[in-house]
Design an enzyme around this catalytic site. Sequence first.
Site, mmCIF file in Angstrom:
data_model
loop_
_atom_site.group_PDB
_atom_site.id
_atom_site.type_symbol
_atom_site.label_atom_id
_atom_site.label_comp_id
_atom_site.label_asym_id
_atom_site.label_seq_id
_atom_site.Cartn_x
_atom_site.Cartn_y
_atom_site.Cartn_z
ATOM 1 N N TYR A 170 0.843 -1.197 0.000
ATOM 2 C CA TYR A 170 0.000 0.000 0.000
ATOM 3 C C TYR A 170 0.878 1.246 0.000
ATOM 4 C CZ TYR A 170 -4.258 -2.570 1.216
ATOM 5 O OH TYR A 170 -5.340 -3.404 1.192
ATOM 6 N N TYR A 174 -0.861 -10.100 0.591
ATOM 7 C CA TYR A 174 0.203 -9.612 1.489
ATOM 8 C C TYR A 174 0.069 -10.261 2.870
ATOM 9 C CZ TYR A 174 -3.415 -6.237 3.025
ATOM 10 O OH TYR A 174 -4.567 -5.651 3.481
ATOM 11 N N ARG A 180 -3.403 -11.866 3.662
ATOM 12 C CA ARG A 180 -4.646 -11.373 3.066
ATOM 13 C C ARG A 180 -4.697 -11.783 1.605
ATOM 14 N NH1 ARG A 180 -7.911 -7.614 4.392
ATOM 15 N NH2 ARG A 180 -9.279 -9.245 3.653
ATOM 16 N N HIS A 234 -7.665 -8.318 -2.543
ATOM 17 C CA HIS A 234 -8.969 -7.739 -2.198
ATOM 18 C C HIS A 234 -8.940 -6.247 -2.480
ATOM 19 C CE1 HIS A 234 -6.422 -7.101 1.320
ATOM 20 N NE2 HIS A 234 -7.160 -6.017 1.550
ATOM 21 N N HIS A 277 -10.757 -2.538 -1.238
ATOM 22 C CA HIS A 277 -11.544 -1.871 -0.195
ATOM 23 C C HIS A 277 -12.545 -0.895 -0.823
ATOM 24 C CE1 HIS A 277 -8.938 -3.050 3.278
ATOM 25 N NE2 HIS A 277 -8.058 -3.182 2.307
HETATM 26 FE FE FE2 Z 1 -6.294 -4.386 2.509
#
Ligand code: FE2
Length: 231
Positions: free
Chosen positions: A102, A141, A151, A154, A156
């Site tokens: 991110y 990740y 995770r 995905h 958000h």
């Molecule tokens: Fe996330």
Amino acid sequence: MIEIRRRDPLTQSEGVVAGYAHTAQRWPAQPLRRRPQTASELGKVNPLEKKLPLLRGDLAGHGAKRAIGQLINLRVRVVDEGGVPVQGALVEIWHCNAAGKYIHPNDSHDAPADPNFYGAARLKTGDSGLAELRTIKPGAYPVPDTGGWWRPPHIHFSVWGRVWLSRLVTQMFFPGEPLNEFDAILNAVRDPAARSRCIAGLAPTARGPRDTLVYDYQIVVRGRSASPGLP
Ligand SMILES: [Fe+2]
């Protein structure tokens, strides 16, 4: 007096989810108390549009400025409980890059940033309740200090209603991902049917653009088929 509807434990995840430590900080530790609502909470003034300007419909870029990863088109439809398109809804979308990183100071994952990938968009739904985003498929990740929880890929979402208090925050998952089965957040939704509503559908590739996979996702903002809110 407004009656607060009880949470449905099958479709709405419980507050504190075992194995997901952050949920303990995001759930009230004290009994709820009523307080007077402000003008913006009641919709008398609506600062949403001024404070949240629309932002990018394309996170993938082009040519030398193309983000690394599999190109995808997201077609997100926002509908109400009767299937009627919600026009003019503000839809915020964010996700990590193809390496699972991110753009955020709290992301400690040792994965490379992608200078051509920004990672966030704010769109408004059109007449048919549709918001479209061209982007790249996010990577998986690892979640730090969890003993091996990864995770799955995905995306958000936050969908704003007409007032500040009216907001759904949820996540979209990809079909066929092996990590889906072990994800503490997806599986916090106990009802398998509700869980499946968190997984996007891959559109037939024969009809899509030559270089892009198309995913359809429907967000139902209320009612029995509502998209489950995730922690
Ligand atoms: Fe996330």
